[in-house]
Motif scaffolding. Structure first.
Motif, PDB file in Angstrom:
ATOM      1  N   ARG A 195      37.250  -4.956  10.118  1.00  0.00           N
ATOM      2  CA  ARG A 195      36.717  -6.235   9.650  1.00  0.00           C
ATOM      3  C   ARG A 195      35.922  -6.934  10.750  1.00  0.00           C
ATOM      4  O   ARG A 195      34.980  -7.686  10.461  1.00  0.00           O
ATOM      5  N   GLU A 199      32.217  -8.359  10.149  1.00  0.00           N
ATOM      6  CA  GLU A 199      31.848  -9.740  10.472  1.00  0.00           C
ATOM      7  C   GLU A 199      30.715  -9.807  11.477  1.00  0.00           C
ATOM      8  O   GLU A 199      30.052 -10.853  11.583  1.00  0.00           O
ATOM      9  N   GLU A 204      26.544 -11.473   4.113  1.00  0.00           N
ATOM     10  CA  GLU A 204      27.927 -11.452   3.642  1.00  0.00           C
ATOM     11  C   GLU A 204      28.197 -10.071   3.052  1.00  0.00           C
ATOM     12  O   GLU A 204      28.109  -9.886   1.836  1.00  0.00           O
ATOM     13  N   GLU A 206      30.692  -8.148   2.271  1.00  0.00           N
ATOM     14  CA  GLU A 206      31.637  -7.924   1.168  1.00  0.00           C
ATOM     15  C   GLU A 206      31.090  -8.473  -0.143  1.00  0.00           C
ATOM     16  O   GLU A 206      31.184  -7.824  -1.192  1.00  0.00           O
ATOM     17  N   LYS A 207      30.482  -9.636  -0.122  1.00  0.00           N
ATOM     18  CA  LYS A 207      29.904 -10.209  -1.329  1.00  0.00           C
ATOM     19  C   LYS A 207      28.683  -9.418  -1.781  1.00  0.00           C
ATOM     20  O   LYS A 207      28.375  -9.352  -2.974  1.00  0.00           O
ATOM     21  N   ASP A 208      27.987  -8.827  -0.813  1.00  0.00           N
ATOM     22  CA  ASP A 208      26.775  -8.065  -1.122  1.00  0.00           C
ATOM     23  C   ASP A 208      27.063  -6.635  -1.584  1.00  0.00           C
ATOM     24  O   ASP A 208      26.134  -5.876  -1.869  1.00  0.00           O
ATOM     25  N   GLY A 209      28.330  -6.249  -1.636  1.00  0.00           N
ATOM     26  CA  GLY A 209      28.679  -4.903  -2.055  1.00  0.00           C
ATOM     27  C   GLY A 209      28.478  -3.855  -0.980  1.00  0.00           C
ATOM     28  O   GLY A 209      28.379  -2.664  -1.280  1.00  0.00           O
TER      29      GLY A 209
END
Length: 260
Positions: A195, A199, A204, A206-209
């Motif tokens: 992670r 980061e 983003e 995770e939000k962007d797949g």
């Protein structure tokens, strides 16, 4: 000589192996992935280059090592391979794919090729907890070193290099698009370390797949959904870099089984 209109466009991949591995071993373990990429990009000449790290481990440094009954010598050997040499000799590369320690290196190489000489110079004089940053690795800071930024990076079981001395690789965030593929049962690389790399990437993820989890451990998943996820990501970045739409003769991502 006029260019051949029927010639396939190159798609060149730099493949970085993990700890205790070699280029040839990673080639064997990633064969399902590279074959899937080749099949999905029939209009491209797909080439995967597998350098072996310049330092060979002593047997005693390998987890689980037990001395052989034949008394095999415990020695260091140097191999004439390094990432920078491969970039100069075999480049330019479109993207990098790394596993574990190779995935950590993939993120660092992607960052270096973005052009970070001034960032390294800054952190070399800035101390954090008594530790200053490192100098930019040679030859990436040399004026005669020429390689464009990568279009993409795929990091399998990747992690961020720990410690303040590596800040210049991650601050500012890595701008190169990165797909993170992680095993939910990985007992080798802790989730917090993976992670930390996520980061350190812009946007983003995770939000962007751009973060994909598979229900396994510390390995490259060879099941169809995860191979398709890699192909979809590579296609998106290649098309963005080429400024073109989807090739009609190449596999439609809508026909793929996606893990998310």
């Amino acid at each position: 000589m006029a260019p051949n209109p029927t010639a396939r466009q190159p798609l060149k991949l730099l493949m970085l192996h993990g700890y205790t591995q070699s280029g040839s071993l990673f080639h064997a373990k990633s064969r399902a992935l590279t074959k899937h990429i080749q099949k999905a990009f029939p209009l491209h000449e797909v080439t995967a280059i597998y350098p072996t790290g310049p330092l060979r481990l002593r047997p005693s440094e390998i987890p689980g090592y037990e001395p052989s009954s034949e008394g095999q010598p415990d020695t260091d050997e140097i191999e004439a391979y390094a990432v920078a040499e491969t970039l100069k000799k075999d480049g330019p590369f479109d993207g990098v794919i790394g596993f574990s320690q190779g995935a950590a290196m993939a993120g660092m190489v992607a960052a270096l090729l973005e052009g970070r000489k001034e960032t390294f110079e800054h952190f070399a004089t800035v101390s954090e907890d008594g530790a200053s940053g490192m100098a930019i690795p040679a030859p990436f800071g040399d004026a005669d070193f020429q390689h464009p930024p990568l279009k993409f990076a795929l990091c399998y079981s990747g992690f961020r290099a720990p410690g303040a001395r590596y800040r210049a690789f991650y601050e500012p965030a890595i701008a190169t698009p990165v797909l993170h593929v992680l095993g939910s049962l990985d007992a080798v690389v802790e989730e917090s370390r993976s992670r930390a790399l996520i980061e350190a990437c812009s946007g983003e993820p995770e939000k962007d797949g751009s973060v994909v989890w598979h229900p396994g451990g510390h390995f490259l998943p060879s099941q169809r959904p995860y191979l398709d996820a890699a192909v979809r990501f590579i296609r998106e970045q290649m098309e963005r870099g080429e400024g073109k739409g989807k090739k009609a003769d190449e596999v439609d991502v809508n026909d793929m089984d996606m893990p998310f």
